[in-house]
Design a protein around this motif. Structure first.
Motif, PDB file in Angstrom:
ATOM      1  N   ALA A   1     -10.221   8.707  24.301  1.00  0.00           N
ATOM      2  CA  ALA A   1     -10.498   7.376  24.847  1.00  0.00           C
ATOM      3  C   ALA A   1     -11.131   7.484  26.231  1.00  0.00           C
ATOM      4  CB  ALA A   1      -9.214   6.548  24.919  1.00  0.00           C
ATOM      5  N   THR A   2     -10.607   8.394  27.048  1.00  0.00           N
ATOM      6  CA  THR A   2     -11.152   8.589  28.397  1.00  0.00           C
ATOM      7  C   THR A   2     -12.597   9.080  28.317  1.00  0.00           C
ATOM      8  OG1 THR A   2      -8.947   9.076  29.252  1.00  0.00           O
ATOM      9  CG2 THR A   2     -10.811   9.785  30.598  1.00  0.00           C
ATOM     10  N   ASN A   3     -12.852  10.040  27.433  1.00  0.00           N
ATOM     11  CA  ASN A   3     -14.217  10.574  27.289  1.00  0.00           C
ATOM     12  C   ASN A   3     -15.179   9.530  26.737  1.00  0.00           C
ATOM     13  OD1 ASN A   3     -13.545  13.063  28.357  1.00  0.00           O
ATOM     14  ND2 ASN A   3     -13.065  13.947  26.368  1.00  0.00           N
ATOM     15  N   THR A   4     -14.708   8.693  25.810  1.00  0.00           N
ATOM     16  CA  THR A   4     -15.550   7.627  25.257  1.00  0.00           C
ATOM     17  C   THR A   4     -15.892   6.624  26.351  1.00  0.00           C
ATOM     18  OG1 THR A   4     -14.520   7.885  23.092  1.00  0.00           O
ATOM     19  CG2 THR A   4     -15.685   5.826  23.483  1.00  0.00           C
TER      20      THR A   4
ATOM     21  N   SER B   1     -25.247   5.794  23.436  1.00  0.00           N
ATOM     22  CA  SER B   1     -23.849   5.378  23.301  1.00  0.00           C
ATOM     23  C   SER B   1     -23.202   6.185  22.167  1.00  0.00           C
ATOM     24  CB  SER B   1     -23.754   3.884  22.985  1.00  0.00           C
ATOM     25  OG  SER B   1     -24.201   3.637  21.670  1.00  0.00           O
ATOM     26  N   SER B   2     -21.898   6.354  22.249  1.00  0.00           N
ATOM     27  CA  SER B   2     -21.211   7.143  21.226  1.00  0.00           C
ATOM     28  C   SER B   2     -21.354   6.498  19.842  1.00  0.00           C
ATOM     29  CB  SER B   2     -19.740   7.334  21.583  1.00  0.00           C
ATOM     30  OG  SER B   2     -19.102   6.092  21.734  1.00  0.00           O
ATOM     31  N   VAL B   3     -21.390   5.169  19.793  1.00  0.00           N
ATOM     32  CA  VAL B   3     -21.555   4.471  18.506  1.00  0.00           C
ATOM     33  C   VAL B   3     -22.917   4.811  17.898  1.00  0.00           C
ATOM     34  CG1 VAL B   3     -21.763   2.207  17.415  1.00  0.00           C
ATOM     35  CG2 VAL B   3     -20.005   2.596  19.134  1.00  0.00           C
ATOM     36  N   ARG B   4     -23.968   4.764  18.720  1.00  0.00           N
ATOM     37  CA  ARG B   4     -25.312   5.080  18.235  1.00  0.00           C
ATOM     38  C   ARG B   4     -25.411   6.545  17.816  1.00  0.00           C
ATOM     39  NH1 ARG B   4     -30.822   3.164  20.808  1.00  0.00           N
ATOM     40  NH2 ARG B   4     -31.531   2.617  18.751  1.00  0.00           N
ATOM     41  N   LEU B   5     -24.859   7.447  18.646  1.00  0.00           N
ATOM     42  CA  LEU B   5     -24.908   8.873  18.312  1.00  0.00           C
ATOM     43  C   LEU B   5     -24.198   9.151  16.987  1.00  0.00           C
ATOM     44  CD1 LEU B   5     -24.259  10.463  21.814  1.00  0.00           C
ATOM     45  CD2 LEU B   5     -26.384  10.569  20.509  1.00  0.00           C
TER      46      LEU B   5
ATOM     47  N   HIS C   1     -19.658   5.749  27.850  1.00  0.00           N
ATOM     48  CA  HIS C   1     -20.229   4.397  27.942  1.00  0.00           C
ATOM     49  C   HIS C   1     -20.646   4.079  29.381  1.00  0.00           C
ATOM     50  CE1 HIS C   1     -19.580   3.080  23.844  1.00  0.00           C
ATOM     51  NE2 HIS C   1     -18.332   3.499  23.896  1.00  0.00           N
ATOM     52  N   LEU C   2     -19.796   4.428  30.331  1.00  0.00           N
ATOM     53  CA  LEU C   2     -20.109   4.194  31.738  1.00  0.00           C
ATOM     54  C   LEU C   2     -21.344   4.982  32.170  1.00  0.00           C
ATOM     55  CD1 LEU C   2     -16.662   4.198  33.580  1.00  0.00           C
ATOM     56  CD2 LEU C   2     -18.309   2.337  33.512  1.00  0.00           C
ATOM     57  N   GLU C   3     -21.402   6.263  31.800  1.00  0.00           N
ATOM     58  CA  GLU C   3     -22.538   7.106  32.184  1.00  0.00           C
ATOM     59  C   GLU C   3     -23.843   6.534  31.647  1.00  0.00           C
ATOM     60  OE1 GLU C   3     -21.314  10.908  30.661  1.00  0.00           O
ATOM     61  OE2 GLU C   3     -20.372  11.490  32.566  1.00  0.00           O
ATOM     62  N   SER C   4     -23.810   6.072  30.404  1.00  0.00           N
ATOM     63  CA  SER C   4     -24.998   5.503  29.782  1.00  0.00           C
ATOM     64  C   SER C   4     -25.466   4.252  30.532  1.00  0.00           C
ATOM     65  CB  SER C   4     -24.695   5.167  28.319  1.00  0.00           C
ATOM     66  OG  SER C   4     -25.820   4.636  27.689  1.00  0.00           O
ATOM     67  N   ALA C   5     -24.531   3.354  30.836  1.00  0.00           N
ATOM     68  CA  ALA C   5     -24.872   2.116  31.554  1.00  0.00           C
ATOM     69  C   ALA C   5     -25.350   2.426  32.974  1.00  0.00           C
ATOM     70  CB  ALA C   5     -23.661   1.180  31.596  1.00  0.00           C
ATOM     71  N   LEU C   6     -24.686   3.364  33.647  1.00  0.00           N
ATOM     72  CA  LEU C   6     -25.074   3.723  35.011  1.00  0.00           C
ATOM     73  C   LEU C   6     -26.446   4.389  35.040  1.00  0.00           C
ATOM     74  CD1 LEU C   6     -21.644   4.983  36.366  1.00  0.00           C
ATOM     75  CD2 LEU C   6     -22.863   2.900  37.052  1.00  0.00           C
ATOM     76  N   GLN C   7     -26.726   5.224  34.031  1.00  0.00           N
ATOM     77  CA  GLN C   7     -28.046   5.863  33.950  1.00  0.00           C
ATOM     78  C   GLN C   7     -29.127   4.790  33.822  1.00  0.00           C
ATOM     79  OE1 GLN C   7     -28.753   8.182  30.423  1.00  0.00           O
ATOM     80  NE2 GLN C   7     -30.566   9.155  31.274  1.00  0.00           N
ATOM     81  N   SER C   8     -28.862   3.798  32.998  1.00  0.00           N
ATOM     82  CA  SER C   8     -29.815   2.706  32.807  1.00  0.00           C
ATOM     83  C   SER C   8     -30.008   1.926  34.108  1.00  0.00           C
ATOM     84  CB  SER C   8     -29.327   1.781  31.693  1.00  0.00           C
ATOM     85  OG  SER C   8     -30.226   0.724  31.513  1.00  0.00           O
TER      86      SER C   8
ATOM     87  N   GLU D   1     -20.948  11.204  41.681  1.00  0.00           N
ATOM     88  CA  GLU D   1     -19.975  11.762  40.755  1.00  0.00           C
ATOM     89  C   GLU D   1     -19.096  10.636  40.222  1.00  0.00           C
ATOM     90  OE1 GLU D   1     -16.081  14.635  40.810  1.00  0.00           O
ATOM     91  OE2 GLU D   1     -17.633  15.005  42.311  1.00  0.00           O
ATOM     92  N   LEU D   2     -19.088  10.466  38.907  1.00  0.00           N
ATOM     93  CA  LEU D   2     -18.269   9.437  38.275  1.00  0.00           C
ATOM     94  C   LEU D   2     -16.863   9.988  38.071  1.00  0.00           C
ATOM     95  CD1 LEU D   2     -17.963   6.707  36.802  1.00  0.00           C
ATOM     96  CD2 LEU D   2     -18.743   7.859  34.727  1.00  0.00           C
TER      97      LEU D   2
END
Length: 169
Positions: A107-110, A30-34, A114-121, A135-136
């Protein structure tokens, strides 16, 4: 996108390196963790025990923090690359800033991150089959209150209005 400082660009690049390493090792990216982990790894005023704690956490996830941070680039390396390899120079910014559209893009990239991270999981847990190949598409739209016209925020920004028929001139 408008001109960015060398520090901003090198931090962005380094966080992409960190994100790739985290993804390769199944660690949340997540961007917060990074942002937080990057600050601990690279920050000047970070207590040694905090840095040691993070390095230990990374080792638990089979991530060698030494090897990872050696892939990071500094401002001077980036500056040399931009000047010597790409023959680039930083334009002097105009007095008119575009902070608003930059904020929309960030904001769009953030949101996308977040979506990519959750979807990967979800893909890793086999909750959504084929998600890794899908493709997201993330986009923000503005709708005219008078008619069905709908445009992306970027399009509205470029043309200066949401709807040609119902704009305030």
């Amino acid at each position: 996108m408008g001109p960015a400082g060398l520090r901003t660009l090198s931090e962005w690049f380094n966080k992409q390196v960190l994100k790739t390493v985290y993804r390769d090792h199944g660690r949340s990216d997540s961007s917060v963790r990074l942002d937080s982990d990057y600050e601990v790894l690279q920050g000047d005023d970070i207590p040694d025990h905090k840095r040691a704690e993070l390095r230990s956490e990374l080792a638990d996830d089979d991530i060698d923090s030494e090897t990872t941070t050696k892939q990071f680039i500094g401002k001077s390396t980036l500056s040399r690359h931009l000047k010597d390899c790409l023959d680039a120079s930083k334009d002097t910014p105009t007095s008119e800033t575009e902070w608003e559209i930059n904020r929309v893009r960030i904001a769009t990239n953030t949101y996308r991150s977040h979506l990519e991270s959750a979807l990967q999981s979800l893909g890793n847990k086999s909750r959504i089959s084929g998600v890794e190949c899908a493709e997201l598409q993330v986009q923000s739209y503005l709708s005219c209150p008078e008619c069905p016209t709908r445009v992306t925020v970027e399009q509205a920004y470029e043309q200066g209005y949401v709807c040609a028929d119902h704009r305030d001139d």
